[in-house]
Enzyme design. Structure first.
Site, PDB file in Angstrom:
ATOM      1  N   THR A  12     -70.972  47.973  28.205  1.00  0.00           N
ATOM      2  CA  THR A  12     -71.825  48.526  29.272  1.00  0.00           C
ATOM      3  C   THR A  12     -72.049  50.010  29.079  1.00  0.00           C
ATOM      4  O   THR A  12     -73.086  50.541  29.478  1.00  0.00           O
ATOM      5  CB  THR A  12     -71.162  48.249  30.641  1.00  0.00           C
ATOM      6  N   SER A  58     -68.682  42.925  25.086  1.00  0.00           N
ATOM      7  CA  SER A  58     -67.315  42.634  24.616  1.00  0.00           C
ATOM      8  C   SER A  58     -66.803  41.261  25.040  1.00  0.00           C
ATOM      9  O   SER A  58     -65.762  40.823  24.580  1.00  0.00           O
ATOM     10  CB  SER A  58     -66.334  43.727  25.035  1.00  0.00           C
ATOM     11  N   THR A  91     -65.795  46.840  28.872  1.00  0.00           N
ATOM     12  CA  THR A  91     -64.583  46.797  29.699  1.00  0.00           C
ATOM     13  C   THR A  91     -63.936  45.408  29.711  1.00  0.00           C
ATOM     14  O   THR A  91     -62.743  45.288  29.964  1.00  0.00           O
ATOM     15  CB  THR A  91     -64.898  47.173  31.172  1.00  0.00           C
ATOM     16  N   ASP A  92     -64.750  44.370  29.433  1.00  0.00           N
ATOM     17  CA  ASP A  92     -64.261  43.010  29.709  1.00  0.00           C
ATOM     18  C   ASP A  92     -63.106  42.551  28.819  1.00  0.00           C
ATOM     19  O   ASP A  92     -62.254  41.788  29.277  1.00  0.00           O
ATOM     20  CB  ASP A  92     -65.424  42.011  29.616  1.00  0.00           C
TER      21      ASP A  92
HETATM   22  C1  SIN Z   1     -68.702  44.338  28.107  1.00  0.00           C
HETATM   23  O1  SIN Z   1     -67.506  44.139  28.286  1.00  0.00           O
HETATM   24  O2  SIN Z   1     -69.183  44.570  26.990  1.00  0.00           O
HETATM   25  C2  SIN Z   1     -69.649  44.275  29.246  1.00  0.00           C
HETATM   26  C3  SIN Z   1     -69.052  44.718  30.515  1.00  0.00           C
HETATM   27  C4  SIN Z   1     -68.603  46.143  30.510  1.00  0.00           C
HETATM   28  O3  SIN Z   1     -68.548  46.841  29.526  1.00  0.00           O
HETATM   29  O4  SIN Z   1     -68.266  46.601  31.638  1.00  0.00           O
END
Ligand code: SIN
Length: 315
Positions: A12, A58, A91-92
């Site tokens: 993100t 991710s 973040t995931d």
């Molecule tokens: C991801 O994990 O690539 C998408 C969600 C995020 O980064 O918050």
């Protein structure tokens, strides 16, 4: 002054959307890592290098991306002119990558993962400040002679072996399973506090990433968990290749439905390693006398899966 290398993997933090008012509607992994750096005025003049290792959401993280990341880290951390590395990540699955790198790195130089909960086009985009802070933490850690893996998010430094996503949409989305952050940063991303103790690295080296990953799946215990999923996995493995490990995301202190317990006992008898974690966010799982399924301590099920893969690879 030594350089900081920024390895981009997507997420993100590199996401864009068409309507800034609807920051939840966007596509991750659209901007290059050098575009992310260009959007942070405070990084102008800082000796930086950017390398695009991957460009993914991710949720699609894979062993092969981890392998590419490992190769890039190995090459850049070995350079005399490099102070340390920042990794921009989604973040995931950040907790999986952070835990893996924490286990592999030798801890001589700082490696800082960072991410964002809002895409770059959102009015409250948190990526630019997180990226600035991550670079500053690498510089400060190098100045203090500290190495190892940490995550820098929302003005906090988290231990790489503990950090996990704890909120699906808040800007302040990470914690360490109830442990406090290693340190907090000020508004400018500057870090004044001492860190004691700075987390020790696992020092396993990069060899595990060069090999094929053993198949390890996560099974949840829940109402009516009668072992059907385990039987299905064992049957599938008989046709399509070996299942090496299962991580139980158990109830409470790593307990499980009796039907699931019977099926997992059968899996152990067939040579599958079964480890026991909890689906509860805090507290973890301790060993009990007579344990058949190895207790995973405070690891989340996703981190425990990485730990079991490394174990099966002899680490
Ligand atoms: C991801 O994990 O690539 C998408 C969600 C995020 O980064 O918050």
């Amino acid at each position: 002054m030594k350089s900081v290398v920024i390895l981009g993997t997507g997420g993100t933090i590199a996401g864009t959307g068409h309507d800034p008012q609807k920051s939840w509607q966007y596509r991750a992994a659209q901007l290059s890592v050098s575009q992310l750096v260009d959007a942070v005025p405070e990084l102008a003049g800082v000796p930086l290098e950017t390398v695009q290792v991957a460009q993914i959401d991710s949720k699609d993280m894979s062993w092969s991306v981890w392998r590419s990341l490992g190769q890039a880290l190995q090459a850049h951390l070995a350079r005399e002119d490099v102070a340390g590395v920042v990794i921009t990540h989604g973040t995931d699955t950040l907790e999986e990558t952070a835990y893996l790198l924490h286990r592999l790195l030798d801890g001589r130089k700082p490696v800082v993962l960072t991410a964002a909960m809002r895409p770059a086009t959102a009015p409250d985009a948190d990526g630019p400040a997180n990226l600035r802070d991550a670079v500053r933490v690498v510089q400060e850690a190098a100045r203090r002679g500290l190495g190892g893996v940490v995550a820098v998010l929302h003005r906090r430094i988290w231990a790489g072996g503990q950090v996990r996503k704890a909120h699906s949409c808040a800007l302040d989305a990470f914690d360490a399973g109830g442990h406090p952050p290693l340190a907090r940063l000020d508004e400018q991303g500057l870090w004044h506090e001492a860190i004691t103790p700075w987390p020790a690295s696992g020092k396993a080296g990069w060899l595990p990433l060069a090999t094929e990953p053993p198949r390890v799946e996560i099974i949840h215990s829940h109402a009516d968990a009668d072992g059907w999923m385990v039987q299905a996995a064992l049957a599938h493995a008989r046709q399509h290749g070996p299942l090496k490990g299962l991580v139980l995301a158990g109830t409470g202190h790593g307990t499980l439905h009796q039907g699931l317990e019977a099926a997992l006992t059968q899996a152990v008898a067939q040579g599958v390693a079964v480890w026991r974690s909890s689906r509860v966010a805090r507290g973890g799982v301790n060993s009990r006398e007579g344990d058949v399924f190895v207790a995973c301590g405070e690891l989340t099920p996703a981190q425990a899966r990485v730990a079991l893969m490394l174990y099966l690879l002899g680490v």
